[in-house]
Scaffold this active site. Structure first.
Site, PDB file in Angstrom:
ATOM      1  N   LYS A  55     -11.332   1.441  -4.743  1.00  0.00           N
ATOM      2  CA  LYS A  55     -10.971   2.457  -3.742  1.00  0.00           C
ATOM      3  C   LYS A  55     -10.229   3.621  -4.401  1.00  0.00           C
ATOM      4  O   LYS A  55     -10.518   4.794  -4.151  1.00  0.00           O
ATOM      5  CB  LYS A  55     -10.103   1.820  -2.653  1.00  0.00           C
ATOM      6  CG  LYS A  55     -10.905   0.907  -1.726  1.00  0.00           C
ATOM      7  CD  LYS A  55     -10.029   0.022  -0.843  1.00  0.00           C
ATOM      8  CE  LYS A  55     -10.924  -0.964  -0.092  1.00  0.00           C
ATOM      9  NZ  LYS A  55     -10.193  -1.971   0.681  1.00  0.00           N
ATOM     10  N   GLN A  99      -4.092  -3.640   1.973  1.00  0.00           N
ATOM     11  CA  GLN A  99      -5.171  -4.530   1.535  1.00  0.00           C
ATOM     12  C   GLN A  99      -4.911  -5.949   2.038  1.00  0.00           C
ATOM     13  O   GLN A  99      -3.844  -6.513   1.799  1.00  0.00           O
ATOM     14  CB  GLN A  99      -5.282  -4.500  -0.001  1.00  0.00           C
ATOM     15  CG  GLN A  99      -6.439  -5.298  -0.549  1.00  0.00           C
ATOM     16  CD  GLN A  99      -7.805  -4.705  -0.165  1.00  0.00           C
ATOM     17  OE1 GLN A  99      -8.010  -3.497  -0.216  1.00  0.00           O
ATOM     18  NE2 GLN A  99      -8.742  -5.561   0.217  1.00  0.00           N
ATOM     19  N   ASP A 122      -8.225   2.252   8.232  1.00  0.00           N
ATOM     20  CA  ASP A 122      -9.054   1.058   8.425  1.00  0.00           C
ATOM     21  C   ASP A 122      -9.524   0.945   9.866  1.00  0.00           C
ATOM     22  O   ASP A 122     -10.408   0.139  10.170  1.00  0.00           O
ATOM     23  CB  ASP A 122      -8.265  -0.205   8.046  1.00  0.00           C
ATOM     24  CG  ASP A 122      -8.607  -0.697   6.644  1.00  0.00           C
ATOM     25  OD1 ASP A 122      -9.724  -0.389   6.178  1.00  0.00           O
ATOM     26  OD2 ASP A 122      -7.769  -1.387   6.043  1.00  0.00           O
TER      27      ASP A 122
END
Ligand code: NDP
Length: 312
Positions: A55, A99, A122
Protein backbone atom coordinates in the site's frame (compact mmCIF):
# COMPACT_ATOMS: atom_id res chain seq x y z
CA UNK A 1 -18.47 -23.39 -31.81
CA UNK A 2 -18.59 -22.46 -28.12
CA UNK A 3 -17.30 -18.95 -27.40
CA UNK A 4 -14.68 -18.80 -24.68
CA UNK A 5 -15.62 -16.87 -21.54
CA UNK A 6 -14.22 -13.38 -21.23
CA UNK A 7 -11.57 -13.05 -18.53
CA UNK A 8 -12.17 -9.90 -16.48
CA UNK A 9 -8.56 -8.88 -15.91
CA UNK A 10 -8.31 -7.09 -12.56
CA UNK A 11 -4.66 -6.21 -13.08
CA UNK A 12 -5.43 -4.23 -16.26
CA UNK A 13 -8.41 -2.47 -14.67
CA UNK A 14 -6.37 -1.66 -11.54
CA UNK A 15 -3.69 -0.06 -13.74
CA UNK A 16 -6.32 2.13 -15.41
CA UNK A 17 -7.65 3.27 -12.04
CA UNK A 18 -4.16 3.93 -10.68
CA UNK A 19 -3.30 6.01 -13.76
CA UNK A 20 -6.46 8.09 -13.21
CA UNK A 21 -5.66 8.51 -9.50
CA UNK A 22 -2.10 9.63 -10.35
CA UNK A 23 -3.53 12.31 -12.67
CA UNK A 24 -5.91 13.52 -9.95
CA UNK A 25 -3.09 13.58 -7.39
CA UNK A 26 -0.97 15.67 -9.78
CA UNK A 27 -3.86 18.13 -10.27
CA UNK A 28 -4.49 18.43 -6.54
CA UNK A 29 -0.78 18.75 -5.74
CA UNK A 30 -0.51 21.58 -8.28
CA UNK A 31 -3.23 23.32 -6.24
CA UNK A 32 -1.25 22.84 -3.02
CA UNK A 33 -3.18 19.81 -1.81
CA UNK A 34 -1.14 16.61 -1.56
CA UNK A 35 -3.40 13.71 -0.56
CA UNK A 36 -1.98 11.80 2.41
CA UNK A 37 -2.59 8.32 3.82
CA UNK A 38 -1.61 7.14 7.30
CA UNK A 39 -1.29 3.40 7.78
CA UNK A 40 -1.20 1.91 11.28
CA UNK A 41 0.45 -1.50 11.45
CA UNK A 42 0.53 -3.11 14.88
CA UNK A 43 3.10 -5.77 15.72
CA UNK A 44 4.86 -8.03 13.26
CA UNK A 45 2.29 -10.13 11.41
CA UNK A 46 4.15 -11.10 8.18
CA UNK A 47 1.05 -11.07 5.92
CA UNK A 48 0.02 -7.63 7.24
CA UNK A 49 3.56 -6.32 6.72
CA UNK A 50 3.42 -7.43 3.07
CA UNK A 51 0.02 -5.77 2.51
CA UNK A 52 1.10 -2.53 4.19
CA UNK A 53 4.38 -2.35 2.28
CA UNK A 54 2.52 -2.74 -0.95
CA UNK A 55 0.00 0.00 0.00
CA UNK A 56 2.81 2.41 0.97
CA UNK A 57 4.72 1.60 -2.24
CA UNK A 58 1.63 2.28 -4.37
CA UNK A 59 1.13 5.64 -2.60
CA UNK A 60 4.68 6.57 -3.60
CA UNK A 61 4.10 5.54 -7.22
CA UNK A 62 0.97 7.69 -7.47
CA UNK A 63 2.37 10.74 -5.67
CA UNK A 64 0.30 10.26 -2.50
CA UNK A 65 2.02 11.17 0.78
CA UNK A 66 2.10 8.20 3.14
CA UNK A 67 3.10 7.71 6.72
CA UNK A 68 3.49 4.39 8.50
CA UNK A 69 2.87 4.15 12.21
CA UNK A 70 4.08 0.91 13.77
CA UNK A 71 3.11 0.47 17.41
CA UNK A 72 4.34 -2.69 19.16
CA UNK A 73 2.12 -5.74 19.69
CA UNK A 74 1.71 -4.64 23.34
CA UNK A 75 -0.07 -1.36 22.38
CA UNK A 76 -3.26 -0.69 24.34
CA UNK A 77 -6.65 0.36 22.99
CA UNK A 78 -6.24 3.75 24.70
CA UNK A 79 -2.85 4.33 23.08
CA UNK A 80 -4.30 3.41 19.69
CA UNK A 81 -7.26 5.75 20.28
CA UNK A 82 -4.82 8.58 21.05
CA UNK A 83 -2.92 7.88 17.80
CA UNK A 84 -6.15 7.89 15.79
CA UNK A 85 -7.28 11.15 17.45
CA UNK A 86 -4.01 12.83 16.42
CA UNK A 87 -4.37 11.60 12.83
CA UNK A 88 -8.02 12.74 12.74
CA UNK A 89 -6.82 16.25 13.63
CA UNK A 90 -3.98 16.46 11.10
CA UNK A 91 -4.69 18.43 7.95
CA UNK A 92 -2.02 16.62 5.88
CA UNK A 93 -3.69 13.24 6.47
CA UNK A 94 -6.75 12.48 4.34
CA UNK A 95 -7.02 8.76 4.95
CA UNK A 96 -6.43 6.57 7.99
CA UNK A 97 -6.05 2.84 7.53
CA UNK A 98 -5.78 0.46 10.45
CA UNK A 99 -4.36 -2.79 9.14
CA UNK A 100 -6.38 -5.72 10.44
CA UNK A 101 -6.27 -8.07 12.27
CA UNK A 102 -5.29 -6.30 15.48
CA UNK A 103 -4.03 -8.14 18.56
CA UNK A 104 -6.88 -9.72 20.55
CA UNK A 105 -6.51 -7.33 23.51
CA UNK A 106 -7.19 -4.29 21.28
CA UNK A 107 -10.84 -3.28 20.80
CA UNK A 108 -11.04 -3.29 16.99
CA UNK A 109 -14.64 -2.11 16.77
CA UNK A 110 -14.03 0.87 19.06
CA UNK A 111 -10.96 1.86 17.06
CA UNK A 112 -12.62 1.61 13.66
CA UNK A 113 -15.44 3.78 14.98
CA UNK A 114 -12.90 6.32 16.30
CA UNK A 115 -11.57 7.03 12.80
CA UNK A 116 -13.20 10.17 11.44
CA UNK A 117 -15.78 9.00 8.85
CA UNK A 118 -14.27 11.58 6.46
CA UNK A 119 -10.87 9.84 6.70
CA UNK A 120 -12.22 6.28 6.76
CA UNK A 121 -10.65 5.10 3.50
CA UNK A 122 -11.55 1.47 4.25
CA UNK A 123 -15.22 2.48 4.32
CA UNK A 124 -15.82 0.42 7.49
CA UNK A 125 -17.25 3.20 9.72
CA UNK A 126 -20.99 2.87 10.46
CA UNK A 127 -21.50 6.42 9.15
CA UNK A 128 -20.09 5.40 5.77
CA UNK A 129 -22.13 2.17 5.84
CA UNK A 130 -25.18 4.39 6.40
CA UNK A 131 -24.19 6.71 3.56
CA UNK A 132 -23.86 3.72 1.24
CA UNK A 133 -27.22 2.39 2.40
CA UNK A 134 -28.92 5.71 1.72
CA UNK A 135 -27.09 6.37 -1.55
CA UNK A 136 -25.21 9.44 -0.24
CA UNK A 137 -21.63 10.27 -1.28
CA UNK A 138 -19.14 8.73 1.12
CA UNK A 139 -16.19 6.38 1.35
CA UNK A 140 -17.06 2.86 0.28
CA UNK A 141 -15.29 -0.42 1.13
CA UNK A 142 -12.52 -1.10 -1.37
CA UNK A 143 -13.18 -4.73 -2.35
CA UNK A 144 -16.88 -4.39 -3.24
CA UNK A 145 -16.19 -1.01 -4.88
CA UNK A 146 -13.65 -2.86 -7.03
CA UNK A 147 -16.35 -5.32 -8.12
CA UNK A 148 -18.51 -2.46 -9.42
CA UNK A 149 -15.50 -0.99 -11.25
CA UNK A 150 -14.83 -4.34 -12.94
CA UNK A 151 -18.44 -4.63 -14.12
CA UNK A 152 -18.70 -1.02 -15.32
CA UNK A 153 -15.32 -0.80 -17.01
CA UNK A 154 -15.93 -4.10 -18.78
CA UNK A 155 -19.20 -2.73 -20.17
CA UNK A 156 -21.27 -5.41 -18.47
CA UNK A 157 -24.86 -4.41 -17.80
CA UNK A 158 -25.93 -4.30 -14.14
CA UNK A 159 -29.30 -2.51 -14.14
CA UNK A 160 -32.15 -5.02 -14.26
CA UNK A 161 -29.83 -8.02 -13.94
CA UNK A 162 -30.43 -10.71 -11.31
CA UNK A 163 -27.44 -10.41 -9.00
CA UNK A 164 -26.88 -13.05 -6.33
CA UNK A 165 -24.28 -12.35 -3.64
CA UNK A 166 -23.16 -15.33 -1.56
CA UNK A 167 -21.77 -13.98 1.73
CA UNK A 168 -23.06 -11.21 3.98
CA UNK A 169 -19.96 -9.91 5.76
CA UNK A 170 -19.79 -6.21 6.60
CA UNK A 171 -16.66 -5.76 4.50
CA UNK A 172 -17.62 -7.64 1.32
CA UNK A 173 -21.01 -9.34 0.94
CA UNK A 174 -23.34 -6.71 2.43
CA UNK A 175 -21.74 -3.64 0.83
CA UNK A 176 -21.43 -5.49 -2.51
CA UNK A 177 -25.17 -6.22 -2.39
CA UNK A 178 -25.97 -2.57 -1.61
CA UNK A 179 -23.72 -1.30 -4.39
CA UNK A 180 -25.36 -3.66 -6.90
CA UNK A 181 -28.77 -2.49 -5.67
CA UNK A 182 -27.68 1.14 -6.06
CA UNK A 183 -26.80 0.20 -9.67
CA UNK A 184 -30.38 -1.10 -10.07
CA UNK A 185 -29.68 -4.83 -10.12
CA UNK A 186 -32.29 -7.13 -8.58
CA UNK A 187 -30.27 -8.42 -5.66
CA UNK A 188 -30.49 -11.60 -3.56
CA UNK A 189 -28.11 -12.09 -0.63
CA UNK A 190 -27.29 -15.66 0.46
CA UNK A 191 -25.46 -16.96 3.55
CA UNK A 192 -24.84 -20.12 5.51
CA UNK A 193 -28.52 -20.48 6.45
CA UNK A 194 -29.83 -20.11 2.89
CA UNK A 195 -31.96 -23.10 1.91
CA UNK A 196 -31.18 -24.82 -1.41
CA UNK A 197 -28.38 -22.44 -2.36
CA UNK A 198 -27.86 -23.94 -5.86
CA UNK A 199 -31.46 -23.14 -6.86
CA UNK A 200 -30.84 -19.49 -5.92
CA UNK A 201 -27.38 -19.13 -7.48
CA UNK A 202 -28.67 -20.67 -10.74
CA UNK A 203 -30.94 -17.62 -11.11
CA UNK A 204 -27.97 -15.26 -11.16
CA UNK A 205 -26.97 -13.24 -14.20
CA UNK A 206 -24.22 -11.85 -11.97
CA UNK A 207 -22.98 -14.19 -9.25
CA UNK A 208 -20.68 -12.78 -6.55
CA UNK A 209 -19.00 -15.36 -4.31
CA UNK A 210 -17.57 -14.00 -1.04
CA UNK A 211 -17.65 -17.07 1.16
CA UNK A 212 -14.11 -18.04 2.14
CA UNK A 213 -14.42 -21.73 1.10
CA UNK A 214 -12.22 -23.05 -1.69
CA UNK A 215 -14.13 -23.77 -4.91
CA UNK A 216 -17.44 -23.91 -3.04
CA UNK A 217 -19.57 -22.71 -5.97
CA UNK A 218 -19.59 -25.66 -8.34
CA UNK A 219 -20.50 -25.76 -12.03
CA UNK A 220 -24.01 -27.07 -11.28
CA UNK A 221 -24.70 -23.93 -9.19
CA UNK A 222 -24.13 -21.61 -12.13
CA UNK A 223 -26.44 -20.51 -14.94
CA UNK A 224 -24.68 -20.88 -18.32
CA UNK A 225 -23.75 -17.43 -19.62
CA UNK A 226 -23.62 -15.80 -16.18
CA UNK A 227 -20.97 -13.31 -15.08
CA UNK A 228 -18.96 -14.80 -12.21
CA UNK A 229 -17.24 -12.54 -9.70
CA UNK A 230 -14.98 -14.52 -7.39
CA UNK A 231 -13.89 -12.61 -4.28
CA UNK A 232 -12.49 -15.62 -2.42
CA UNK A 233 -8.82 -16.00 -1.63
CA UNK A 234 -8.12 -19.48 -0.28
CA UNK A 235 -4.84 -21.29 0.05
CA UNK A 236 -4.60 -24.92 -1.10
CA UNK A 237 -1.75 -26.95 0.33
CA UNK A 238 -2.89 -30.52 -0.43
CA UNK A 239 -1.77 -31.78 -3.88
CA UNK A 240 -5.03 -33.80 -4.10
CA UNK A 241 -7.09 -30.58 -3.80
CA UNK A 242 -4.93 -28.86 -6.41
CA UNK A 243 -5.44 -31.82 -8.75
CA UNK A 244 -9.21 -31.78 -8.09
CA UNK A 245 -9.62 -28.07 -8.93
CA UNK A 246 -6.94 -27.85 -11.62
CA UNK A 247 -6.69 -31.32 -13.22
CA UNK A 248 -3.57 -31.70 -15.35
CA UNK A 249 -2.38 -28.13 -14.60
CA UNK A 250 1.39 -28.62 -14.55
CA UNK A 251 2.12 -24.95 -13.86
CA UNK A 252 0.05 -24.92 -10.67
CA UNK A 253 1.47 -28.26 -9.57
CA UNK A 254 4.95 -26.76 -9.98
CA UNK A 255 3.97 -23.64 -7.99
CA UNK A 256 2.62 -25.87 -5.22
CA UNK A 257 5.86 -27.85 -5.14
CA UNK A 258 7.92 -24.66 -5.04
CA UNK A 259 5.89 -22.49 -2.63
CA UNK A 260 3.91 -25.05 -0.65
CA UNK A 261 0.53 -23.55 -1.55
CA UNK A 262 -1.52 -22.11 -4.39
CA UNK A 263 -4.50 -19.77 -4.34
CA UNK A 264 -8.03 -20.69 -5.39
CA UNK A 265 -11.20 -18.63 -5.17
CA UNK A 266 -14.65 -19.51 -3.83
CA UNK A 267 -15.79 -20.64 -7.29
CA UNK A 268 -14.70 -23.99 -8.71
CA UNK A 269 -12.60 -23.09 -11.78
CA UNK A 270 -14.65 -25.70 -13.73
CA UNK A 271 -17.64 -23.33 -13.42
CA UNK A 272 -15.77 -20.55 -15.25
CA UNK A 273 -16.08 -22.50 -18.52
CA UNK A 274 -19.87 -22.10 -18.39
CA UNK A 275 -19.76 -18.34 -17.81
CA UNK A 276 -19.85 -15.46 -20.25
CA UNK A 277 -17.24 -13.63 -18.17
CA UNK A 278 -15.38 -14.25 -14.93
CA UNK A 279 -12.77 -12.79 -12.61
CA UNK A 280 -9.75 -15.09 -12.22
CA UNK A 281 -8.08 -15.80 -8.87
CA UNK A 282 -5.51 -14.41 -8.49
CA UNK A 283 -5.63 -11.39 -10.82
CA UNK A 284 -9.33 -10.52 -10.52
CA UNK A 285 -11.13 -8.73 -7.69
CA UNK A 286 -8.12 -8.88 -5.34
CA UNK A 287 -6.00 -6.93 -7.81
CA UNK A 288 -8.29 -3.90 -7.45
CA UNK A 289 -8.32 -3.52 -3.70
CA UNK A 290 -5.22 -1.32 -3.40
CA UNK A 291 -6.23 0.75 -6.45
CA UNK A 292 -9.58 1.44 -4.77
CA UNK A 293 -7.80 2.40 -1.55
CA UNK A 294 -5.80 4.97 -3.50
CA UNK A 295 -9.00 6.15 -5.18
CA UNK A 296 -10.62 6.52 -1.74
CA UNK A 297 -7.67 8.52 -0.39
CA UNK A 298 -7.99 11.06 -3.19
CA UNK A 299 -11.76 11.06 -2.84
CA UNK A 300 -11.39 11.74 0.91
CA UNK A 301 -9.00 14.61 0.18
CA UNK A 302 -11.55 16.14 -2.16
CA UNK A 303 -14.68 15.49 -0.08
CA UNK A 304 -13.06 17.00 3.02
CA UNK A 305 -12.29 20.18 1.11
CA UNK A 306 -15.61 20.35 -0.68
CA UNK A 307 -14.01 19.73 -4.07
CA UNK A 308 -16.49 17.99 -6.40
CA UNK A 309 -16.23 14.23 -6.82
CA UNK A 310 -18.35 11.82 -8.74
CA UNK A 311 -20.69 9.83 -6.46
CA UNK A 312 -18.77 6.52 -6.32
P1 NDP B 1 -16.53 -13.86 6.18
O1 NDP B 1 -16.05 -15.13 6.78
O2 NDP B 1 -16.63 -12.64 7.03
O3 NDP B 1 -17.97 -14.12 5.54
C1 NDP B 1 -18.28 -15.27 4.82
C2 NDP B 1 -19.71 -15.27 4.42
O4 NDP B 1 -19.96 -16.46 3.68
C3 NDP B 1 -20.67 -15.28 5.61
O5 NDP B 1 -21.71 -14.36 5.39
C4 NDP B 1 -21.18 -16.71 5.67
O6 NDP B 1 -22.53 -16.83 6.09
C5 NDP B 1 -21.11 -17.11 4.21
N1 NDP B 1 -21.00 -18.56 4.10
C6 NDP B 1 -20.10 -19.36 4.72
N2 NDP B 1 -20.33 -20.64 4.39
C7 NDP B 1 -21.38 -20.64 3.56
C8 NDP B 1 -22.11 -21.66 2.89
N3 NDP B 1 -21.78 -22.95 3.04
N4 NDP B 1 -23.13 -21.31 2.10
C9 NDP B 1 -23.47 -20.02 1.95
N5 NDP B 1 -22.82 -18.99 2.57
C10 NDP B 1 -21.80 -19.31 3.36
O7 NDP B 1 -15.60 -13.62 4.91
P2 NDP B 1 -15.29 -12.25 4.08
O8 NDP B 1 -16.54 -11.68 3.56
O9 NDP B 1 -14.37 -11.40 4.87
O10 NDP B 1 -14.42 -12.86 2.89
C11 NDP B 1 -14.97 -13.78 1.96
C12 NDP B 1 -13.87 -14.25 1.03
O11 NDP B 1 -13.35 -13.14 0.32
C13 NDP B 1 -12.66 -14.88 1.75
O12 NDP B 1 -12.14 -15.90 0.91
C14 NDP B 1 -11.67 -13.75 1.83
O13 NDP B 1 -10.34 -14.20 1.87
C15 NDP B 1 -11.95 -13.02 0.55
N6 NDP B 1 -11.61 -11.60 0.58
C16 NDP B 1 -10.96 -11.11 -0.51
C17 NDP B 1 -10.63 -9.78 -0.58
C18 NDP B 1 -9.95 -9.30 -1.81
O14 NDP B 1 -9.29 -8.30 -1.78
N7 NDP B 1 -10.14 -9.98 -2.94
C19 NDP B 1 -10.91 -8.85 0.52
C20 NDP B 1 -11.71 -9.43 1.57
C21 NDP B 1 -12.02 -10.78 1.59
P3 NDP B 1 -22.99 -16.46 7.61
O15 NDP B 1 -23.04 -14.97 7.65
O16 NDP B 1 -24.34 -17.08 7.71
O17 NDP B 1 -21.98 -17.05 8.51
Amino acid sequence: MKTLPHVLDGVVIASEIKAEVAREVADLTARGIRPGLAVILVGEVPASQIYVRSKVKTCGELGIFSEMITPPESVTTDEMLATVAKLNARDDIDGILIQLPLPKHVDTKRLLEAVSPDKDVDGFHPVNAGRLQSGQPGLQPCTPAGIIEILKRSGLPVAGQNAVVVGRSDIVGKPAALMLLNESATVTVCHSKTRDLPSVTRQADILVAAIGRPGYVSANMVKPGATLIDVGINRLTDPADVQRFFPGDAERAATLAKRGSIIVGDIDPAAFDLSAAYTPVPGGVGALTIAMLMHNTVKAAKLRRGIGTESR
